[in-house]
Design an enzyme around this catalytic site. Structure first.
Site, mmCIF file in Angstrom:
data_model
loop_
_atom_site.group_PDB
_atom_site.id
_atom_site.type_symbol
_atom_site.label_atom_id
_atom_site.label_comp_id
_atom_site.label_asym_id
_atom_site.label_seq_id
_atom_site.Cartn_x
_atom_site.Cartn_y
_atom_site.Cartn_z
ATOM 1 N N GLU A 1 65.614 -12.324 38.082
ATOM 2 C CA GLU A 1 64.659 -13.419 37.917
ATOM 3 C C GLU A 1 65.315 -14.735 37.474
ATOM 4 O O GLU A 1 64.702 -15.793 37.564
ATOM 5 C CB GLU A 1 63.585 -13.017 36.898
ATOM 6 C CG GLU A 1 62.634 -11.958 37.440
ATOM 7 C CD GLU A 1 61.588 -11.549 36.405
ATOM 8 O OE1 GLU A 1 61.857 -11.735 35.199
ATOM 9 O OE2 GLU A 1 60.538 -11.046 36.812
ATOM 10 N N GLU B 1 73.075 9.119 35.185
ATOM 11 C CA GLU B 1 73.180 8.549 33.847
ATOM 12 C C GLU B 1 74.142 9.322 32.953
ATOM 13 O O GLU B 1 74.595 8.815 31.923
ATOM 14 C CB GLU B 1 71.807 8.482 33.169
ATOM 15 C CG GLU B 1 71.242 9.817 32.737
ATOM 16 C CD GLU B 1 69.960 9.645 31.929
ATOM 17 O OE1 GLU B 1 69.963 10.091 30.771
ATOM 18 O OE2 GLU B 1 68.988 9.078 32.450
#
Length: 663
Positions: free
Chosen positions: A88, A119
């Site tokens: 963004e 992960e």
């Protein structure tokens, strides 16, 4: 091989929440109320972390300003939030897309689909980061892990830390593995407690993570000047909506000063000249500057528009407070250019630049040199630091120039100086020869019938001024022919005489195959030049003095460097005049030449020294031995002058004299 057990006990995010144990048995309204009550803890958890978040913003913004990048790494929800925040920044603040980079365990596939085991790969982040070639001087890394124990994140923090990269860990538990491993320079522990649905860290932990990432990235953008007040000023007008927003922002920013009177079309043209930068356009409109000057002001203030306007207000305040009481004096001499700014309260700023004789360097180069010296004085004057020459307004200015007075040059010089300083000639701006500056010292003794000015520096000249109705006017001059024809008694003349003697002895030394030592003065001169050319021999002295052909070409462009090199030998001669017969002979010869120049004016002009002044200036006159020998011989030849003064800083004397008129 069995998979190692994952220890989740003790993690606040994995605890059972006693407040929501009946969440599956209540009405929908009550369910929403439960979730909303839990979310109230989120901003409080972020608030407790503000001190360390502020440190992170300050550190990372400095690094980004210097060309650094911010990397986010995470897995699952934490990784997705990192990707969201990094994605963004470019469209919101027009930041380059390679400044904020997010990596998620398992790659882009893991944004929508869980990738089994990604992960848990402690070395995965290192592999992902290696291709970016992290720069420890400017790059930063934020490791995001709600549990504080995600192997992918811990491994990435350890790798970045090993390189010296600034590291930040954002976790939602305390204590945490990230804290224990000590690979985070900054640890943000935003503890939100048990989730409404046990272990669902996309809820409170995810929300607080988003809030803090918003705070960090927005804070960095604000620190980098991407906003003015609360407006996003780095919008790129890529469509009609954004074009109108850019216009509205410009009108809002300049509304306080009433400076934005342009139509939409005119604003669009300004934006086009500013390459679409609202920030740059705002500076040009509000401060009425060129695009280039606006860029310089933004650069000087690290791109922060508020700082640019604050600086402009402070400068305007200084102008109102000081300019009317400031005077300028410039001694634009043949060897150097010295400028002095002085105020009525006694504050002084001085600046210096190179040779400035307009006959040697030309009008444009002389004006540029004077401007450089004045800018230096302004930068050393408290009230004018940071202000450009064009923005300085003086109560009065006096420019004394070597070579001024020749009819073919005077008009061009006058016009150029008036433009440079924004002052009308003969009213606020006085232009004269550099010699006339020295007359300022006689302001306190207007009863003198005559003043003789003797300058002995690199060159030499004597000028006679007579008192006509309280104002001294030039009557006669002797000398000042230039080093090629004369300037007897000057530093060049003494240096030349010493070098001629030394070259003669050097030739003799060479003819005799070096079987005789050089006398003390000749040896001292040879050693002086040998420091510049260590491998040289006495027979190489002439080459050392003249330099290479390249040096000769350079000398012609820089007002005769050879002249200065020859004149510099005078210091050696003067230092040895008390003990070396040859040095004393040369000094006495120089003194006699100067005495004859003064005597010519005294005797030819029928001047009575007992009611006249003598002003001494130039580098040679600052030498006590040379000056005392001169005064003793002058007393015998011409008699004692009523007043004798030695000036070391003509520009300062001229400025102080002007100040009396302004006051």
């Amino acid at each position: 091989m069995s998979t190692p057990a994952v220890q989740l006990e003790g993690l606040q995010t994995e605890d059972h929440n006693a407040r929501t144990v009946d969440i599956d048995r209540v009405s929908t309204v009550e369910l929403c109320q439960m979730l909303n009550r839990e979310d109230r803890e989120v901003p409080l958890a972020a608030e407790r972390c503000i001190p360390v978040i502020a440190q992170v913003i300050d550190t990372l913004s400095d690094r980004v300003r210097n060309g650094g990048r911010v990397f986010y790494i995470g897995a699952g929800t934490s990784g997705r939030l990192g990707v969201l925040d990094a994605s963004e920044i470019p469209p919101t603040y027009s930041a380059p897309p390679d400044k904020f980079i997010a990596l998620i365990a398992g790659g882009d596939y893991a944004l929508r689909q869980a990738k089994e085991g990604a992960e848990d790969d402690r070395g995965g982040a290192e592999v992902d980061l290696q291709s970016f070639k992290l720069n420890p001087e400017v790059d930063s890394l934020i490791g995001i892990a709600s549990s504080g124990r995600t192997p992918y994140v811990l491994g990435g923090l350890a790798y970045a830390k090993s390189l010296g990269v600034t590291t930040v860990a954002l976790v939602c538990v305390s204590p945490s593995a990230a804290e224990t491993e000590k690979n985070a320079d900054y640890l943000i522990s935003a503890v939100t407690g048990p989730e409404a649905v046990t272990g669902s860290t996309r809820m409170k932990a995810g929300t607080v993570t988003k809030l803090i990432l918003n705070m960090i990235s927005t804070g960095i953008m604000i620190k980098l000047g991407k906003t003015y007040r609360n407006l996003m000023i780095d919008v790129k007008a890529s469509n009609l909506k954004l074009k109108q927003r850019a216009r509205n922002i410009l009108r809002f920013i300049s509304s306080g000063s009433g400076d934005c009177t342009q139509s939409d079309e005119e604003l669009d043209k300004i934006l086009e000249r500013c390459h679409g930068s609202v920030r740059l356009a705002a500076v040009t409109i509000v401060l009425k500057t060129s695009v280039e000057e606006a860029k310089e002001r933004l650069r000087r203030n690290n791109g922060v528009l508020a700082h640019v306007f604050k600086e402009a207000r402070e400068i305007a305040l200084k102008e109102k407070s000081y300019d009317k009481s400031l005077v300028l004096c410039v001694d634009a001499g043949g060897t150097s250019c010295n400028a002095v700014i002085i105020s009525v309260d006694g504050e002084i700023g001085m600046g210096a630049a190179g040779p400035c004789n307009i006959t040697d360097v030309g009008v444009s180069n002389a004006i540029a040199t004077i401007s450089k010296a004045v800018q230096g004085a302004a930068d050393n004057f408290k009230a004018t630091v940071g202000r450009e020459l064009r923005g300085l307004k003086f109560a009065s200015a006096w420019i004394g120039m070597a070579g001024y007075g020749r009819p073919l040059l005077s008009s061009d010089v006058e016009k150029s100086l008036c433009e440079a300083f924004g002052l009308p000639a003969r009213d606020k701006l006085k232009i004269s020869t550099d010699v006339e500056l020295l007359l300022a010292s006689t302001a306190s003794t207007p009863d003198l019938d005559c003043v003789i000015v003797l300058i002995a520096g690199t060159g030499s000249i004597t000028v006679n001024y007579v008192n006509v109705d309280g104002r001294f006017q030039q009557k006669h001059r002797v000398g000042g022919w230039g080093h090629l024809l004369g300037d007897d008694g000057s530093g060049y003349s003494i240096g030349r005489e010493a070098l001629r003697s030394t070259l003669h002895l050097s030739d003799l030394h060479n003819v005799r195959c070096g079987d005789q030592k050089l006398p003390p003065l000749a040896n001292a001169i040879f050693e002086y030049f040998k420091k510049l050319h260590p491998r040289s021999q006495p027979q190489d002295l002439l080459s050392m003095i003249l330099g290479s052909h390249e040096t000769l070409r350079e000398a012609s462009r820089r007002t005769n460097e050879i002249t200065k090199r020859v004149a510099s030998v005078a210091k050696i001669v003067l230092s040895m005049a008390g003990s070396d017969p040859e040095a004393r002979r040369i000094v006495q010869k120089g003194v006699s030449s100067l005495v004859e120049m003064v005597a010519m004016l005294v005797q030819g002009g029928k001047i009575n020294p007992t009611n006249s002044g003598l002003v001494l200036a130039g580098g040679m006159m600052q030498n006590e031995l040379y000056r005392n020998m001169l005064l003793a011989k002058l007393k015998t030849k011409c008699g004692l002058f009523k007043r004798t003064e030695t000036i070391s800083q003509p520009a300062l004397v001229g400025a102080q004299a002007q100040l009396l008129d302004v006051s």
